[in-house]
Design a protein around this motif. Structure first.
Motif, PDB file in Angstrom:
ATOM      1  N   LYS A 221       0.852  -1.191   0.000  1.00  0.00           N
ATOM      2  CA  LYS A 221       0.000   0.000   0.000  1.00  0.00           C
ATOM      3  C   LYS A 221       0.885   1.237   0.000  1.00  0.00           C
ATOM      4  N   SER A 222       0.289   2.368  -0.383  1.00  0.00           N
ATOM      5  CA  SER A 222       1.037   3.619  -0.285  1.00  0.00           C
ATOM      6  C   SER A 222       1.357   3.876   1.183  1.00  0.00           C
ATOM      7  N   LEU A 223       2.343   4.719   1.418  1.00  0.00           N
ATOM      8  CA  LEU A 223       2.864   4.902   2.775  1.00  0.00           C
ATOM      9  C   LEU A 223       3.125   6.375   3.021  1.00  0.00           C
ATOM     10  N   GLU A 224       2.884   6.824   4.234  1.00  0.00           N
ATOM     11  CA  GLU A 224       3.168   8.211   4.589  1.00  0.00           C
ATOM     12  C   GLU A 224       4.333   8.240   5.567  1.00  0.00           C
TER      13      GLU A 224
ATOM     14  N   ILE B  19       4.159   8.370   0.062  1.00  0.00           N
ATOM     15  CA  ILE B  19       4.992   7.656  -0.901  1.00  0.00           C
ATOM     16  C   ILE B  19       4.068   6.868  -1.824  1.00  0.00           C
ATOM     17  N   PRO B  20       4.138   7.070  -3.144  1.00  0.00           N
ATOM     18  CA  PRO B  20       3.234   6.362  -4.061  1.00  0.00           C
ATOM     19  C   PRO B  20       3.350   4.839  -3.933  1.00  0.00           C
ATOM     20  N   GLN B  21       2.237   4.162  -4.124  1.00  0.00           N
ATOM     21  CA  GLN B  21       2.193   2.714  -3.965  1.00  0.00           C
ATOM     22  C   GLN B  21       3.229   1.989  -4.829  1.00  0.00           C
TER      23      GLN B  21
ATOM     24  N   LEU C 202      10.964   8.510  -7.580  1.00  0.00           N
ATOM     25  CA  LEU C 202      11.907   7.626  -8.258  1.00  0.00           C
ATOM     26  C   LEU C 202      13.330   8.194  -8.231  1.00  0.00           C
ATOM     27  N   LYS C 203      13.445   9.516  -8.133  1.00  0.00           N
ATOM     28  CA  LYS C 203      14.775  10.131  -8.054  1.00  0.00           C
ATOM     29  C   LYS C 203      15.507   9.706  -6.788  1.00  0.00           C
ATOM     30  N   TYR C 204      14.767   9.355  -5.741  1.00  0.00           N
ATOM     31  CA  TYR C 204      15.386   8.987  -4.473  1.00  0.00           C
ATOM     32  C   TYR C 204      16.032   7.600  -4.529  1.00  0.00           C
ATOM     33  N   PHE C 205      15.854   6.877  -5.633  1.00  0.00           N
ATOM     34  CA  PHE C 205      16.560   5.606  -5.778  1.00  0.00           C
ATOM     35  C   PHE C 205      18.038   5.833  -6.043  1.00  0.00           C
TER      36      PHE C 205
END
Length: 564
Positions: free
Chosen positions: A14-17, A23-25, A469-472
């Motif tokens: 699930k998405s997460l806060e 944070i997108p699922q 995705l940039k945080y990867f």
């Protein structure tokens, strides 16, 4: 067609806060699939902290190494740093030179010549220490298996501290302290540091022992980051922390050499692991491949900006020469493989007289990628054959070479890369031996697969998703850029060829359109019928900035036309 397979999934996320940010699922799903199972671990992934680095004294031999260094500093002994000619060895040497100088020593350095001496702690290096009345040698990125060289140093009353990360052979050298997290019983919780990472841990322990603020070392994380990325270590655990923080320091580095490299390459404020691995890294490696690596080391030590710019230009010139020689060697090797039918072997072994030793690793890498086979490329002289090996996922090339150790003069390396030397007449028996070893593996290891993280339609690509995705970054081994699968995409717009062999096109699904680029697929432009061609696609997502505007682009990893 190459098989497409999903990576391991642990169930639907699930998405997460976290800290008030949702944070997108799809991002949570990818992270959970990669082993980040808790909100805490996901938070640490997005914001890795230097405070989470492991205690350096957990590494066996660290206490002896630090005690010996403290003694050397107190007595102002002559110390030699023995490095290596690649980016890992160069940055590690520079790291120790800079910091030991600050602590009151006047260290000397020695970088072996690739073509004349080969890899590792050399007798010439030890002799250099003797000639300069050194009482301590610190090796970086080498030394674990340097048994006769370290014995020679000890016979001449020189202590040796080894900082290394290569896979240990059946026999280990016996220095005063052997710092290598891969040695049996090392006690260190993370085994995948680069050589420069091990040198960094030595300095962390030293600073801790003499009660000097470790924050002083953080100014050199740019060097540790650069050497780690270019050496292609797994970007997880400590490596991720080091590279994440080091990468952010590179654009504002106070080192003249790094600023000169950024100017020479035209790189700006947004530095990624791609820029380090494929633009800056090859320049640092080039002079060591072509002739002598000391220029690259001087680049990181000089405080003269005009000299730094001169060296940066020279490294670019060396890199262009390297590319030309590499391409010639690759074409020659490939022709030999095709003519002799070597692609039918599980391990490709190819050798010829006169190939430049400095480019063999890159050529082996290209062959391994094209044929999806471990590749060993050798250059021969009248008596010997020397070269490099590169592998594919799931096949330990150093282990394979080691299974034929009785035929070799020497060898060493990692799971995915190695160097070796043998008698010329042993090349064919060695090829047979290493291929016999490869028969132990399941055939699926040698079948090329393209893995993707999750299925993601174009309608699900949102601004928030692109942002997270940039945080990867930093991405690389063990932490690749996420790859997605999308079905039934329309090719729209006007496809065109860009660069040397790349296909620019646009893809549409459910009314949503994104520009896309498919690398090395220019020939497929002839198969596209605008408005009719439909494809399934593996892709990653990037956001580029141009003239102050940001544009989301799909980077096609693989594409399969849907038959009508």
């Amino acid at each position: 067609m190459t098989r497409w397979e999903p990576k391991k999934s642990v169930g639907t996320a699930k998405s997460l806060e976290i800290r008030g940010k949702k944070i997108p699922q799809p991002v949570v799903q990818i992270l959970q699939n990669r082993g980040y199972a808790t909100p805490r671990s996901i938070e640490n992934f997005f914001a890795p902290s230097l405070s989470d680095l492991h205690d350096p004294f957990l590494m066996r031999g660290m206490d002896r190494a630090v005690a010996r260094l403290v003694e050397a500093i107190k007595k102002k002994e002559n110390v030699l740093i023995h490095g290596d000619y690649d980016a890992d060895g160069i940055t590690a040497t520079a790291l120790l030179m800079r910091n030991l100088s600050v602590l009151g020593l006047d260290p000397k350095y020695y970088i072996p010549h690739r073509l004349e001496e080969g890899y590792g702690l050399s007798m010439s290096g030890v002799q250099h220490a003797i000639d300069n009345r050194c009482t301590l040698i610190i090796t970086v990125d080498c030394g674990t298996s340097a048994i006769p060289e370290i014995a020679y140093a000890n016979d001449n009353h020189i202590d040796v501290i080894v900082c290394d990360h290569h896979e240990p052979g059946p026999e280990l050298s016996e220095p005063l302290a052997l710092l290598n997290p891969k040695t049996p019983g090392s006690g260190y919780p993370f085994a995948e540091l680069a050589g420069v990472g091990v040198a960094f841990k030595l300095l962390c322990a030293l600073f801790q022992e003499i009660k000097r603020p470790r924050e002083e070392l953080h100014a050199d994380l740019d060097l540790v980051c650069l050497g780690s990325v270019v050496d292609i270590v797994p970007l997880v655990d400590e490596n991720r922390i080091i590279v994440k923080h080091g990468m952010s320091r590179i654009p504002k580095s106070r080192k003249e050499g790094i600023q000169a490299l950024l100017k020479e390459t035209g790189l700006g404020k947004e530095i990624t692991s791609y820029h380090l691995g494929f633009i800056i890294g090859p320049r640092i490696n080039a002079c060591g491949r072509m002739h002598d690596a000391r220029n690259a080391l001087e680049l990181f030590l000089t405080q003269d900006m005009s000299r730094a710019r001169e060296i940066a230009r020279s490294l670019s010139s060396d890199n262009e020469t390297r590319k030309e020689i590499q391409d010639q060697t690759y074409r020659s090797a490939r022709a030999m493989i095709e003519e002799a039918g070597l692609a039918a072997n599980r391990v490709i072994v190819v050798a010829d007289q006169g190939w430049h030793q400095g480019v063999l690793g890159i050529v082996a890498s290209r062959i391994a990628s094209e044929y999806y086979r471990p590749a060993i490329v050798l250059t021969t002289s009248e008596e010997t054959a020397k070269g490099s090996a590169r592998s594919i996922p799931g096949f330990d090339i150093t282990g394979a070479i080691g299974s034929c150790a009785s035929m070799l003069r020497k060898y060493g390396g990692h799971e995915q890369a190695a160097g070796l030397e043998l008698d010329r007449e042993q090349v064919q028996p060695f090829s047979e031996c290493v291929n016999e070893y490869a028969q132990r593996f399941d055939g699926s290891v040698f079948e090329k697969r393209n893995l993707y993280d999750i299925e993601l339609g174009l309608a699900d690509i949102t601004a928030d998703l692109v942002h997270f995705l940039k945080y990867f970054e930093p991405t690389g081994v063990a932490n690749p850029q996420p790859v997605f699968l999308a079905h039934d995409l329309e090719v729209v717009g006007v496809p065109r060829v860009v660069g040397s062999n790349h296909l620019m096109l646009a893809l549409r699904q459910q009314g949503k359109v994104f520009p896309a680029i498919a690398y090395d697929r220019a020939a497929e432009i002839l198969e596209i019928e605008i408005g009719k061609t439909r494809v399934n696609c593996l892709y990653s997502i990037s956001e580029d900035s141009y003239m102050g505007k940001r544009k989301t682009t799909l980077k096609v990893k693989d594409m399969a036309r849907i038959d009508e």
